[in-house]
Design a protein around this motif. Structure first.
Motif, PDB file in Angstrom:
ATOM      1  N   VAL A  53       0.952  -1.255   0.020  1.00  0.00           N
ATOM      2  CA  VAL A  53       0.200   0.221   0.012  1.00  0.00           C
ATOM      3  C   VAL A  53       0.836   1.253   0.064  1.00  0.00           C
ATOM      4  N   ASP A  54       0.797   2.090  -1.065  1.00  0.00           N
ATOM      5  CA  ASP A  54       1.443   3.426  -1.164  1.00  0.00           C
ATOM      6  C   ASP A  54       0.437   4.324  -0.730  1.00  0.00           C
ATOM      7  N   LEU A  55       0.715   4.894   0.587  1.00  0.00           N
ATOM      8  CA  LEU A  55      -0.261   6.060   1.065  1.00  0.00           C
ATOM      9  C   LEU A  55       0.278   7.343   0.800  1.00  0.00           C
ATOM     10  N   GLY A  56      -0.898   8.358   0.091  1.00  0.00           N
ATOM     11  CA  GLY A  56      -0.471   9.574  -0.690  1.00  0.00           C
ATOM     12  C   GLY A  56       0.596   9.298  -1.969  1.00  0.00           C
ATOM     13  N   THR A  57       0.092   8.330  -2.694  1.00  0.00           N
ATOM     14  CA  THR A  57       0.921   7.871  -3.770  1.00  0.00           C
ATOM     15  C   THR A  57       1.441   8.996  -4.809  1.00  0.00           C
ATOM     16  N   GLY A  58       0.518  10.014  -4.777  1.00  0.00           N
ATOM     17  CA  GLY A  58       0.976  11.010  -5.817  1.00  0.00           C
ATOM     18  C   GLY A  58       0.767  10.548  -7.181  1.00  0.00           C
ATOM     19  N   THR A  59       1.991  10.607  -7.917  1.00  0.00           N
ATOM     20  CA  THR A  59       1.747   9.976  -9.397  1.00  0.00           C
ATOM     21  C   THR A  59       2.364   8.806  -9.440  1.00  0.00           C
TER      22      THR A  59
END
Length: 208
Positions: A53-59
């Protein structure tokens, strides 16, 4: 397993923010730092077969880096719709084979429904809380991590070690690794005085 250099080269095609929003502290994660985090996590057995899980994945830099290894699946959670649209384009550029699920949501109020059997690794470069009104933003992200993760890798502002260790102690977690990182930031907001500047940061691996 592909080399860290090969992963960095694959991530070099990931586009950043077209119109970065200062309130969300939208700074791109550089390919070299993303490759280092993902490669380290993979070496530690925290990517292969795991839910990442990438939190605040942006681009999508960290999510796509993980998807280029062998996770069971990847979630990229991002509040900004424009950033997520770029992440979708980046997924096509990178050509990741692992399934990536893009979720538009507040990373501090996770809507994810993960099964009890999931082994979850969080990768994140959260906002540092440097903007007025956004103080302690990284604490809110860590609180979300504590609710879902078995292990996490996160990037924080230089000088965060005492805060991270205190937070981990409060929730019975263990900081297993800490190292310094630097990355170049291009001029992207009006208040930036330099064309480029080097940002000092710290990265922590935490077992929850």
């Amino acid at each position: 397993m592909a080399t860290k250099a090969a992963l960095e080269a694959q991530l070099a095609v990931v586009a950043g923010f077209e119109n970065p929003k200062v309130a969300l502290e939208q700074y791109p994660t550089p390919p070299d730092l993303a490759a280092h985090l993902v490669h380290l996590a993979d070496l530690r057995g925290d990517i292969d077969g795991k839910t990442v899980v990438d939190l605040g994945t942006g681009t999508g830099m960290l999510a796509l880096g993980a998807a280029l290894r062998s996770p069971a699946r990847v979630f990229g959670v991002e509040l900004d719709a424009d950033a997520l649209a770029t992440a979708l384009d980046n997924a096509r550029r990178v050509g990741a084979t692992a399934p990536v699920h893009w979720v538009r949501a507040d990373a501090t109020r996770l809507p994810l429904c993960l099964s009890d059997g999931d082994q979850v690794t969080v990768l994140m470069n959260p906002p540092f809380g440097a903007q007025r009104g956004n103080e302690h933003a990284d604490r809110a992200f860590l609180e979300s991590v504590a609710s879902v993760a078995d292990v996490s890798y996160s990037v924080h502002n230089e000088g965060s070690k005492e805060f991270i260790e205190a937070f981990a102690d409060d929730v019975d977690a263990d900081v297993t690794d800490a190292f310094r990182a630097t990355f170049d930031l291009e001029h992207q907001f009006d208040f930036h005085e330099d064309d480029r500047r080097e940002l000092d940061a710290e990265v922590f691996r935490i077992e929850w």
